[in-house]
Enzyme design. Structure first.
Site, PDB file in Angstrom:
ATOM      1  N   GLU A 293      -1.221  -5.468   8.665  1.00 44.79           N
ATOM      2  CA  GLU A 293      -0.399  -4.889   9.729  1.00 44.79           C
ATOM      3  C   GLU A 293      -0.998  -5.189  11.101  1.00 44.79           C
ATOM      4  O   GLU A 293      -2.221  -5.249  11.244  1.00 44.79           O
ATOM      5  CB  GLU A 293      -0.281  -3.367   9.535  1.00 44.79           C
ATOM      6  CG  GLU A 293       0.463  -2.997   8.257  1.00 44.79           C
ATOM      7  CD  GLU A 293       0.677  -1.499   8.108  1.00 44.79           C
ATOM      8  OE1 GLU A 293       0.394  -0.734   9.061  1.00 44.79           O
ATOM      9  OE2 GLU A 293       1.145  -1.090   7.024  1.00 44.79           O
TER      10      GLU A 293
ATOM     11  N   GLU B  31       9.463  -4.003  10.358  1.00 43.94           N
ATOM     12  CA  GLU B  31       9.841  -2.704   9.771  1.00 43.94           C
ATOM     13  C   GLU B  31      10.282  -1.718  10.846  1.00 43.94           C
ATOM     14  O   GLU B  31       9.620  -1.580  11.896  1.00 43.94           O
ATOM     15  CB  GLU B  31       8.646  -2.104   8.999  1.00 43.94           C
ATOM     16  CG  GLU B  31       8.968  -0.712   8.451  1.00 43.94           C
ATOM     17  CD  GLU B  31       7.975  -0.172   7.433  1.00 43.94           C
ATOM     18  OE1 GLU B  31       7.009  -0.880   7.076  1.00 43.94           O
ATOM     19  OE2 GLU B  31       8.186   0.982   6.998  1.00 43.94           O
TER      20      GLU B  31
ATOM     21  N   ASP C  15      -1.046  -6.099  -0.223  1.00 44.53           N
ATOM     22  CA  ASP C  15      -1.415  -5.486   1.059  1.00 44.53           C
ATOM     23  C   ASP C  15      -2.926  -5.300   1.170  1.00 44.53           C
ATOM     24  O   ASP C  15      -3.569  -4.852   0.214  1.00 44.53           O
ATOM     25  CB  ASP C  15      -0.775  -4.097   1.176  1.00 44.53           C
ATOM     26  CG  ASP C  15       0.456  -4.089   2.046  1.00 44.53           C
ATOM     27  OD1 ASP C  15       0.624  -5.010   2.881  1.00 44.53           O
ATOM     28  OD2 ASP C  15       1.273  -3.153   1.901  1.00 44.53           O
TER      29      ASP C  15
ATOM     30  N   ASP D  28       0.832  -1.210   0.000  1.00 42.24           N
ATOM     31  CA  ASP D  28       0.000   0.000   0.000  1.00 42.24           C
ATOM     32  C   ASP D  28       0.867   1.262   0.000  1.00 42.24           C
ATOM     33  O   ASP D  28       0.342   2.383  -0.064  1.00 42.24           O
ATOM     34  CB  ASP D  28      -1.019  -0.007   1.149  1.00 42.24           C
ATOM     35  CG  ASP D  28      -0.361  -0.032   2.513  1.00 42.24           C
ATOM     36  OD1 ASP D  28       0.878  -0.138   2.598  1.00 42.24           O
ATOM     37  OD2 ASP D  28      -1.102   0.044   3.517  1.00 42.24           O
ATOM     38  N   SER D  29       2.194   1.086   0.009  1.00 38.54           N
ATOM     39  CA  SER D  29       3.092   2.216  -0.236  1.00 38.54           C
ATOM     40  C   SER D  29       2.821   2.819  -1.610  1.00 38.54           C
ATOM     41  O   SER D  29       3.265   3.929  -1.900  1.00 38.54           O
ATOM     42  CB  SER D  29       4.559   1.773  -0.138  1.00 38.54           C
ATOM     43  OG  SER D  29       4.779   0.630  -0.935  1.00 38.54           O
TER      44      SER D  29
ATOM     45  N   LYS E 129      -1.035  -9.348   2.868  1.00 39.00           N
ATOM     46  CA  LYS E 129      -0.294  -8.869   4.042  1.00 39.00           C
ATOM     47  C   LYS E 129      -1.194  -7.929   4.822  1.00 39.00           C
ATOM     48  O   LYS E 129      -1.951  -7.152   4.223  1.00 39.00           O
ATOM     49  CB  LYS E 129       0.988  -8.146   3.626  1.00 39.00           C
ATOM     50  CG  LYS E 129       1.752  -7.552   4.816  1.00 39.00           C
ATOM     51  CD  LYS E 129       3.187  -7.176   4.460  1.00 39.00           C
ATOM     52  CE  LYS E 129       3.337  -5.851   3.772  1.00 39.00           C
ATOM     53  NZ  LYS E 129       2.847  -4.694   4.574  1.00 39.00           N
TER      54      LYS E 129
HETATM   55  O1  KIV Z   1       3.570  -1.052   1.596  1.00 39.76           O
HETATM   56  C1  KIV Z   1       4.725  -1.493   1.508  1.00 39.76           C
HETATM   57  O2  KIV Z   1       5.432  -1.297   0.513  1.00 39.76           O
HETATM   58  C2  KIV Z   1       5.245  -2.251   2.642  1.00 39.76           C
HETATM   59  C3  KIV Z   1       6.708  -2.555   2.670  1.00 39.76           C
HETATM   60  C4  KIV Z   1       7.490  -1.344   2.905  1.00 39.76           C
HETATM   61  C5  KIV Z   1       7.027  -3.645   3.619  1.00 39.76           C
HETATM   62  O3  KIV Z   1       4.513  -2.598   3.504  1.00 39.76           O
END
Ligand code: KIV
Length: 289
Positions: free
Chosen positions: A138, A205, A106, A67-68, A136
C-alpha cells in the site's frame, strides 16, 4: 465443464481434471493494457485457502491473498494485526490450490514501510515460501523507491492507492477518498509515481469515480478497482463479501451469492438431526461385513 480434483497427499497439491491452463505470468497481466487500452478487463478475487483458490482459479486472472484475511478469517478489528507468518501460511495454501491465475500476496503492515531493504527482505521471504508470482503493498509516491527497488530485483509489485486500509489510523476511517481537490490530485499523482517506479498493476480502492477514471487514464499499467469505477482496467472484490458471508457489506460490494444462509441452514439441519438421532443413518455408518 466442472473441474474435479485428486489430492496428492505427498505434495498436498490437488490435481485438477481436466488439466489446467498454464499459470498466467505477471508480464502477460501487465500487457493486458496496451497504449492505455485494456480490451479484456482483469478479473481478481481474494482467496485465503487452497479449496477457495481451487474454486476461483478458472474464473480469475489474478488471485489476491489479501491482508483482509485478518478481519475475514481471524476476526481481527483491522488488518494492522496481520503478520508475515499469517500471509505466508495462507499465501502458500492459495498457490497450492491454483494453477491458472497469478497469485499476489499482500505485504502486511509494518513489514515493508521502513526501507526498500526491509521490503526486499519481507517480499523475498514471501515469494520464496509461498511460490506467489508477486506481492502487493500500500502507498503512493512515498513507496515509489521501494517499488523500484523490488521490481528491479525480480519481485513484481502491485500497488494500492486511494483508501489504503493499513493507513486507517491516519486516514481516520474507511470513507471514500478523492472528494477534495487536494485528495484527488494526490491519488492521481500517487498512482503515477508507482506506475513510473515499475508497478505491474495498481489497486484503486474507495475512490470517487471520476478520480478513479482519471488515475486509470494517467497510468500505463492496469488499474484494478474496488469501490472505484467499471472503467478501471480490472476489478477485485473480497470473495466472502461478494458471496454473502457477512450481513453487512460496503455499498460497493455486489452480492453474487448467499453463502451465510446456506451454512447456517445446513448447520441447523445437522443439529436437529443429531438431537433427534436421525444422523448418522445406515448410509453413514460402518456395519460388520
Ligand atoms: O486485503 C485485501 O483483500 C485487499 C483488497 C480489498 C484489494 O487489499
Amino acid at each position: 465443464m466442472s473441474t474435479t480434483f485428486q489430492l496428492d497427499t505427498a505434495t498436498s497439491r490437488a490435481h485438477p481434471t481436466p488439466s489446467p491452463l498454464r499459470r498466467l505470468s505477471i508480464p502477460a497481466i501487465r500487457q493486458r493494457k496496451l497504449d492505455g487500452v485494456t480490451a479484456r478487463p482483469i478479473v481478481m478475487l481474494t482467496a485465503y485457502t487452497a479449496r477457495q483458490a481451487q474454486l476461483l482459479d478458472a474464473h480469475c486472472d489474478l488471485i489476491l491473498c489479501g491482508d483482509s484475511l485478518g478481519q475475514v478469517i481471524y476476526g481481527l478489528p483491522t488488518s494492522l494485526q496481520v503478520t508475515v507468518e499469517m500471509m505466508i501460511a495462507h499465501g502458500a495454501a492459495v498457490v497450492r490450490g491454483s494453477y491458472h491465475a497469478a497469485v499476489v500476496v499482500d505485504l502486511p503492515f509494518g513489514s515493508y514501510e521502513g526501507s526498500p531493504e526491509q521490503a526486499f527482505a519481507t517480499a523475498s521471504q514471501v515469494m520464496a515460501e509461498t511460490g506467489a508470482s508477486a506481492v502487493k503493498l500500500e502507498g503512493g509516491a512515498v513507496m515509489a523507491d521501494t517499488v523500484a527497488f523490488l521490481s528491479s530485483r525480480g519481485i513484481p509489485v502491485m500497488g494500492h492507492v486511494g483508501l489504503t486500509p493499513q493507513a486507517v489510523n491516519t486516514l481516520g476511517g474507511y470513507n471514500a477518498r478523492g472528494r477534495s481537490q487536494l485528495e484527488a490530485d494526490k491519488i492521481v499523482s500517487d498512482a503515477q509515481a508507482i506506475d513510473q517506479a515499475g508497478a505491474f498493476a495498481i489497486v484503486i480502492e474507495g475512490v470517487v469515480e471520476p478520480i478513479a477514471i482519471e488515475a486509470t487514464r494517467a497510468v500505463a499499467c492496469p488499474t484494478i478497482g474496488i469501490g472505484a469505477s467499471a472503467q478501471c482496467d480490472g476489478q477485485v472484490l473480497v470473495t466472502e463479501d461478494m458471496m454473502g458471508m457477512f450481513e453487512r457489506v460496503p455499498r460497493f460490494v455486489k452480492r453474487y451469492g448467499e453463502i451465510a444462509g446456506l451454512i447456517s441452514s445446513a448447520a441447523g439441519q445437522y443439529a436437529d438431526e443429531v438431537r433427534a438421532r436421525t444422523f448418522p443413518t445406515v448410509d453413514q455408518t460402518y456395519q460388520p461385513k
